[in-house]
Scaffold this motif. Structure first.
Motif, PDB file in Angstrom:
ATOM      1  N   LEU A 245      30.081 142.416 -13.879  1.00 26.33           N
ATOM      2  CA  LEU A 245      29.361 142.155 -15.120  1.00 26.33           C
ATOM      3  C   LEU A 245      29.987 140.957 -15.821  1.00 26.33           C
ATOM      4  CD1 LEU A 245      28.791 145.821 -16.344  1.00 26.33           C
ATOM      5  CD2 LEU A 245      27.223 144.343 -15.070  1.00 26.33           C
ATOM      6  N   ILE A 250      25.259 139.606 -15.709  1.00 26.17           N
ATOM      7  CA  ILE A 250      24.529 140.195 -16.827  1.00 26.17           C
ATOM      8  C   ILE A 250      23.171 139.523 -16.997  1.00 26.17           C
ATOM      9  CG2 ILE A 250      24.542 140.498 -19.338  1.00 26.17           C
ATOM     10  CD1 ILE A 250      27.595 140.886 -19.105  1.00 26.17           C
ATOM     11  N   VAL A 258      23.031 150.347 -17.798  1.00 21.32           N
ATOM     12  CA  VAL A 258      24.025 150.142 -16.732  1.00 21.32           C
ATOM     13  C   VAL A 258      24.956 151.343 -16.759  1.00 21.32           C
ATOM     14  CG1 VAL A 258      25.959 148.763 -15.903  1.00 21.32           C
ATOM     15  CG2 VAL A 258      23.914 147.627 -16.774  1.00 21.32           C
ATOM     16  N   GLN A 265      34.144 147.221 -14.511  1.00 25.10           N
ATOM     17  CA  GLN A 265      32.876 146.526 -14.292  1.00 25.10           C
ATOM     18  C   GLN A 265      32.760 145.265 -15.140  1.00 25.10           C
ATOM     19  OE1 GLN A 265      29.703 149.416 -14.885  1.00 25.10           O
ATOM     20  NE2 GLN A 265      30.882 150.958 -13.785  1.00 25.10           N
ATOM     21  N   GLY A 272      31.044 143.110 -22.670  1.00 25.94           N
ATOM     22  CA  GLY A 272      30.451 144.301 -23.262  1.00 25.94           C
ATOM     23  C   GLY A 272      29.511 143.939 -24.396  1.00 25.94           C
ATOM     24  N   LEU A 275      26.222 142.543 -22.995  1.00 28.20           N
ATOM     25  CA  LEU A 275      25.280 143.587 -22.622  1.00 28.20           C
ATOM     26  C   LEU A 275      24.580 144.138 -23.855  1.00 28.20           C
ATOM     27  CD1 LEU A 275      27.332 145.630 -19.988  1.00 28.20           C
ATOM     28  CD2 LEU A 275      25.212 144.403 -19.530  1.00 28.20           C
ATOM     29  N   TYR A 282      25.341 150.533 -22.065  1.00 33.25           N
ATOM     30  CA  TYR A 282      26.422 150.529 -21.074  1.00 33.25           C
ATOM     31  C   TYR A 282      27.217 151.825 -21.163  1.00 33.25           C
ATOM     32  CZ  TYR A 282      30.841 149.249 -18.817  1.00 33.25           C
ATOM     33  OH  TYR A 282      31.965 149.228 -18.017  1.00 33.25           O
ATOM     34  N   ASP A 285      32.939 152.532 -17.889  1.00 32.13           N
ATOM     35  CA  ASP A 285      33.202 153.014 -16.534  1.00 32.13           C
ATOM     36  C   ASP A 285      34.250 154.112 -16.475  1.00 32.13           C
ATOM     37  OD1 ASP A 285      35.632 151.379 -16.679  1.00 32.13           O
ATOM     38  OD2 ASP A 285      34.387 149.695 -16.079  1.00 32.13           O
ATOM     39  N   ASP A 340      31.792 149.754 -25.125  1.00 28.56           N
ATOM     40  CA  ASP A 340      33.100 149.593 -24.487  1.00 28.56           C
ATOM     41  C   ASP A 340      34.208 149.465 -25.522  1.00 28.56           C
ATOM     42  OD1 ASP A 340      31.792 146.909 -24.899  1.00 28.56           O
ATOM     43  OD2 ASP A 340      33.773 146.206 -24.263  1.00 28.56           O
TER      44      ASP A 340
END
Length: 353
Positions: A245, A250, A258, A265, A272, A275, A282, A285, A340
């Motif tokens: 990403l 992106i 996602v 990622q 972040g 996105l 998002y 992860d 994130d």
């Protein structure tokens, strides 16, 4: 290899060791990010890196992610990671694995290892002959242990369902189009679980034959690995390697969500926000992919008490992943802060950073 403390991803790690065993040919990095909550736990990755500096960055990023992952999963474990630098032929010998086990043992319990990319359950059994500070070992029926991949897949599956409910207002997966990048133990497990729910799947893997076999099994579509990020779908699920990403990646995404299991990622922290600016939900992860480390931790903690890990406890903890994600997303919605960043702040508070 540059000094690790000059790396952008060095985050006041407690310990970073370069392990070199000339007799076996082992070269490895063991990075301990934090032991604030307990011994640093995280798998060992066996990978061919084009540059040793890339291996160092991987170890630093992965170990920090494990600190956050274990904290957010409510585990009494810190965060660590090991990478074994494989040659181009990915030569792995019993002597090399034994030497790595000795290196883990030398840390005196500050690091607990398990499987990651390129490392098998059999490798962990070999490591366990040199140190007790290892998990992901074969388990008795009904007990926690073994390959953590299926547990990781279960958590990601539940997280995808939570993301679809939050972003799309859907309580079921029937007809929801998910593009799955990576069809190994984790990505393949996610795809099989989604297929049972009637999701529409598009699959891709650098190992074309593996993706083709799974596509045939599930009645899914398949695209070349280089095309999967641009597939128009409801959910893009990255389950291969990290740092995909970035600016280019992106820009290619044609999905409102996602949510996948790949570690790290986001190529850089600012991605972040990128996105979020595109309106893409998002799933951080290290929150959605915590199922494997939950199994590893429950197994290891139980073994230290002379008993088998409770599989029901593993399942109960994994079932909490959607609630954690929803808490992050609701805070993000309310504050305008990317998910994130919300997750990072929560994790940092838990580990005293």
């Amino acid at each position: 290899m540059p000094a690790f403390w000059t790396e952008a991803d060095f985050d006041d790690h407690e310990r970073v060791e370069l392990v070199r065993d000339r007799a076996s040919g082992l070269t490895a990095i063991i990075a301990l990010h934090s032991t604030h909550l307990g011994p640093a736990a995280g798998g060992t990755r066996f990978w061919h890196y084009p540059d040793p500096a890339v291996a160092m960055r991987d170890a630093l990023r992965l170990s920090r992610g494990m600190s956050y992952k274990n904290a957010m999963a409510g585990l009494p474990m810190g965060g660590g990671k090991a990478v074994i630098l494989a040659d181009a032929a990915r030569t792995k010998t019993p002597e090399m694995i034994a030497a790595f086990g000795d290196a883990v043992e030398a840390l005196g319990g500050r690091y607990v290892t398990a499987e990651d990319v390129g490392i098998s359950e059999a490798d962990m059994v070999a490591v366990s002959r040199r140190t007790a500070h290892v998990s992901g070992l074969p388990s008795a029926d009904g007990a926690a242990g073994g390959d953590p991949g299926p547990f990781t897949a279960k958590g990601i599956y539940l997280g995808i369902k939570a993301a679809v409910a939050h972003k799309l207002g859907r309580d079921d997966m029937a007809g929801v189009h998910v593009a799955v990048q990576g069809t190994g133990s984790v990505g393949g497990g996610v795809a099989r679980l989604l297929a049972k729910d009637g999701a529409r799947l598009t699959l891709a893997d650098v190992h074309h034959d593996r993706a083709a076999a799974l596509a045939a099994e599930l009645g899914a579509a398949q695209v070349p690995a280089e095309e999967i990020m641009g597939v128009a779908c409801d959910v893009f699920s990255p389950n291969a390697l990290g740092a995909i990403l970035d600016d280019e990646g992106i820009a290619r995404i044609d999905a409102p969500i996602v949510a996948g299991g790949a570690n790290n990622q986001l190529a850089r922290p600012e991605h972040g926000a990128m996105l979020a600016a595109r309106g893409i939900l998002y799933a951080p992860d290290y929150v959605i992919n915590a199922g494997g480390i939950i199994s590893v931790a429950v197994e290891h903690l139980a073994r230290g008490q002379g008993r088998h890990g409770d599989l029901d406890d593993v399942r109960r903890r994994i079932a909490q992943i959607p609630e954690r994600l929803d808490t992050i997303w609701r805070e993000s919605d309310a504050s305008g802060t990317p998910p994130d960043v919300v997750a990072d702040r929560m994790a940092q508070s838990l580990i005293g950073r």
